[in-house]
Write a protein that holds these residues in place. Structure first.
Motif, PDB file in Angstrom:
ATOM      1  N   ALA A   1       0.830  -1.205   0.000  1.00  0.00           N
ATOM      2  CA  ALA A   1       0.000   0.000   0.000  1.00  0.00           C
ATOM      3  C   ALA A   1       0.865   1.256   0.000  1.00  0.00           C
ATOM      4  N   VAL A   2       1.942   1.216   0.782  1.00  0.00           N
ATOM      5  CA  VAL A   2       2.873   2.347   0.805  1.00  0.00           C
ATOM      6  C   VAL A   2       3.488   2.545  -0.579  1.00  0.00           C
ATOM      7  N   ALA A   3       3.956   1.452  -1.172  1.00  0.00           N
ATOM      8  CA  ALA A   3       4.571   1.532  -2.499  1.00  0.00           C
ATOM      9  C   ALA A   3       3.589   2.063  -3.536  1.00  0.00           C
ATOM     10  N   GLY A   4       2.325   1.694  -3.404  1.00  0.00           N
ATOM     11  CA  GLY A   4       1.326   2.178  -4.351  1.00  0.00           C
ATOM     12  C   GLY A   4       1.028   3.654  -4.210  1.00  0.00           C
ATOM     13  N   LEU A   5       1.191   4.181  -3.012  1.00  0.00           N
ATOM     14  CA  LEU A   5       0.922   5.607  -2.785  1.00  0.00           C
ATOM     15  C   LEU A   5       2.086   6.493  -3.204  1.00  0.00           C
ATOM     16  N   VAL A   6       3.310   5.960  -3.117  1.00  0.00           N
ATOM     17  CA  VAL A   6       4.504   6.746  -3.478  1.00  0.00           C
ATOM     18  C   VAL A   6       5.383   5.928  -4.426  1.00  0.00           C
ATOM     19  N   PRO A   7       4.863   5.534  -5.585  1.00  0.00           N
ATOM     20  CA  PRO A   7       5.561   4.567  -6.438  1.00  0.00           C
ATOM     21  C   PRO A   7       6.877   5.035  -7.027  1.00  0.00           C
ATOM     22  N   ASP A   8       7.040   6.316  -7.197  1.00  0.00           N
ATOM     23  CA  ASP A   8       8.242   6.813  -7.869  1.00  0.00           C
ATOM     24  C   ASP A   8       9.198   7.533  -6.940  1.00  0.00           C
ATOM     25  N   LEU A   9       8.989   7.402  -5.639  1.00  0.00           N
ATOM     26  CA  LEU A   9       9.806   8.140  -4.679  1.00  0.00           C
ATOM     27  C   LEU A   9      10.740   7.207  -3.919  1.00  0.00           C
ATOM     28  N   PRO A  10      11.981   7.627  -3.675  1.00  0.00           N
ATOM     29  CA  PRO A  10      12.840   6.866  -2.758  1.00  0.00           C
ATOM     30  C   PRO A  10      12.226   6.893  -1.372  1.00  0.00           C
ATOM     31  N   LEU A  11      12.347   5.776  -0.660  1.00  0.00           N
ATOM     32  CA  LEU A  11      11.661   5.603   0.611  1.00  0.00           C
ATOM     33  C   LEU A  11      12.637   5.462   1.768  1.00  0.00           C
ATOM     34  N   VAL A  12      12.299   6.123   2.880  1.00  0.00           N
ATOM     35  CA  VAL A  12      12.974   5.934   4.155  1.00  0.00           C
ATOM     36  C   VAL A  12      11.914   5.456   5.140  1.00  0.00           C
ATOM     37  N   ILE A  13      12.258   4.475   5.980  1.00  0.00           N
ATOM     38  CA  ILE A  13      11.300   3.964   6.950  1.00  0.00           C
ATOM     39  C   ILE A  13      11.769   4.295   8.362  1.00  0.00           C
ATOM     40  N   GLY A  14      10.863   4.140   9.320  1.00  0.00           N
ATOM     41  CA  GLY A  14      11.247   4.424  10.701  1.00  0.00           C
ATOM     42  C   GLY A  14      10.054   4.400  11.623  1.00  0.00           C
ATOM     43  N   GLY A  15      10.244   4.987  12.797  1.00  0.00           N
ATOM     44  CA  GLY A  15       9.167   5.035  13.768  1.00  0.00           C
ATOM     45  C   GLY A  15       9.669   5.439  15.127  1.00  0.00           C
ATOM     46  N   ARG A  16       8.735   5.480  16.061  1.00  0.00           N
ATOM     47  CA  ARG A  16       9.114   5.819  17.430  1.00  0.00           C
ATOM     48  C   ARG A  16       9.024   4.584  18.321  1.00  0.00           C
ATOM     49  N   SER A  17      10.014   4.393  19.167  1.00  0.00           N
ATOM     50  CA  SER A  17      10.062   3.323  20.156  1.00  0.00           C
ATOM     51  C   SER A  17       9.812   1.962  19.510  1.00  0.00           C
ATOM     52  N   ALA A  18       8.694   1.287  19.828  1.00  0.00           N
ATOM     53  CA  ALA A  18       8.416  -0.024  19.242  1.00  0.00           C
ATOM     54  C   ALA A  18       8.369   0.047  17.722  1.00  0.00           C
ATOM     55  N   GLY A  19       7.885   1.170  17.191  1.00  0.00           N
ATOM     56  CA  GLY A  19       7.851   1.349  15.743  1.00  0.00           C
ATOM     57  C   GLY A  19       9.238   1.429  15.137  1.00  0.00           C
ATOM     58  N   ALA A  20      10.181   1.973  15.889  1.00  0.00           N
ATOM     59  CA  ALA A  20      11.577   2.008  15.430  1.00  0.00           C
ATOM     60  C   ALA A  20      12.155   0.602  15.390  1.00  0.00           C
ATOM     61  N   ARG A  21      11.802  -0.212  16.379  1.00  0.00           N
ATOM     62  CA  ARG A  21      12.274  -1.601  16.395  1.00  0.00           C
ATOM     63  C   ARG A  21      11.736  -2.363  15.189  1.00  0.00           C
ATOM     64  N   VAL A  22      10.461  -2.166  14.875  1.00  0.00           N
ATOM     65  CA  VAL A  22       9.857  -2.818  13.708  1.00  0.00           C
ATOM     66  C   VAL A  22      10.616  -2.429  12.441  1.00  0.00           C
ATOM     67  N   ALA A  23      10.868  -1.137  12.283  1.00  0.00           N
ATOM     68  CA  ALA A  23      11.561  -0.657  11.082  1.00  0.00           C
ATOM     69  C   ALA A  23      12.950  -1.273  10.963  1.00  0.00           C
ATOM     70  N   CYS A  24      13.661  -1.371  12.082  1.00  0.00           N
ATOM     71  CA  CYS A  24      15.000  -1.975  12.051  1.00  0.00           C
ATOM     72  C   CYS A  24      14.934  -3.454  11.689  1.00  0.00           C
ATOM     73  N   ARG A  25      13.996  -4.175  12.296  1.00  0.00           N
ATOM     74  CA  ARG A  25      13.911  -5.619  12.056  1.00  0.00           C
ATOM     75  C   ARG A  25      13.502  -5.955  10.627  1.00  0.00           C
ATOM     76  N   THR A  26      12.735  -5.077   9.998  1.00  0.00           N
ATOM     77  CA  THR A  26      12.193  -5.371   8.669  1.00  0.00           C
ATOM     78  C   THR A  26      12.903  -4.620   7.549  1.00  0.00           C
ATOM     79  N   ALA A  27      13.950  -3.894   7.863  1.00  0.00           N
ATOM     80  CA  ALA A  27      14.604  -3.053   6.852  1.00  0.00           C
ATOM     81  C   ALA A  27      15.083  -3.850   5.648  1.00  0.00           C
ATOM     82  N   SER A  28      15.519  -5.091   5.890  1.00  0.00           N
ATOM     83  CA  SER A  28      16.031  -5.902   4.781  1.00  0.00           C
ATOM     84  C   SER A  28      14.921  -6.402   3.870  1.00  0.00           C
ATOM     85  N   ASN A  29      13.656  -6.287   4.318  1.00  0.00           N
ATOM     86  CA  ASN A  29      12.523  -6.734   3.516  1.00  0.00           C
ATOM     87  C   ASN A  29      11.845  -5.606   2.753  1.00  0.00           C
TER      88      ASN A  29
END
Length: 234
Positions: free
Chosen positions: A86-114
């Protein structure tokens, strides 16, 4: 703009703040104790679109359902990754950076390779549970194969900016052979920026040298610069 996102764990949503002339996108997850309207996430959504960054804040299914307690980390990862198309469909032509706060930051780190991401932004990375430094989550912070920016308060009971910087350097010095992940992470660039007077919520005391407005501006400037740097070549 609110975009419903179905997942195998129930409905979730993306709150999208679009840049008029976007050059990058920032996808952020919330913490275990709050939602997408936390002050730091809201500050990024309010300030970064004017700097060419479309901000997408992801609300996990448990939060959309009105529950107060977050599920296990692995469950958070599942919903996050199922939202990626869904994210890719909303911003299909843009370079993407992921992240979050606290638990959301952990999610972003764990899934960065995916995820096809140019970098990871961590707001108040929870290095360890309060009062339990032996339960370190440093491995998660070292996991992404891309540059990482961490904004951390010096009053954070989950680990201060100084704690993070020290642990990263110790891990780097100890890295040899098959455990060279820390050394590689340092070379890629883990930037730890201290937010003076801030706690885990990145809130400051009335007596602090920084006001809440100062913190919001500092966070927005640091993240905008990081996004610019890591997406420049894309």
């Amino acid at each position: 703009m609110d975009v419903p996102v179905p997942t195998s764990l129930g409905p979730s949503r993306l709150v999208v703040d679009e840049a008029a002339e976007p050059r990058a996108a920032l996808w952020l997850g919330h913490g275990a104790g709050g939602g997408v309207d936390s002050p730091d996430l809201a500050a990024l959504a309010a300030r970064l679109p004017a700097r060419g960054v479309t901000v997408l804040r992801y609300e996990q299914p448990w939060r959309t359902a009105g529950r107060r307690i977050a599920p296990r980390p692995a469950t958070l990862d599942v919903a996050w990754l199922e939202a990626a198309p869904a994210v890719a469909g909303l911003v299909p032509d843009l370079p993407l950076v992921i992240g979050g706060r606290s638990a959301g930051a952990r999610v972003a780190c764990r899934t960065a390779s995916n995820v096809d991401t140019a970098g990871v932004v961590c707001l108040s990375f929870p290095l360890h549970p309060p009062g339990r430094p032996e339960k370190s989550r440093l491995d998660e912070l070292l996991f992404p194969g891309v540059p990482v920016l961490v904004l951390q308060g010096d009053r954070d009971t989950f680990g201060t900016a100084a704690d993070l910087a020290s642990d990263i350097m110790v891990a780097s010095a100890a890295a040899t052979g098959g455990v060279a992940r820390a050394e590689a992470a340092i070379e890629r660039g883990i930037r730890v920026m201290e937010v003076t007077g801030a706690d885990h919520s990145l809130e400051v005391l009335a007596s602090s040298t920084l006001t809440a407005r100062d913190v919001a501006a500092l966070i927005a400037d640091a993240v905008a610069d990081f996004v610019r740097d890591v997406t420049r070549a894309r």
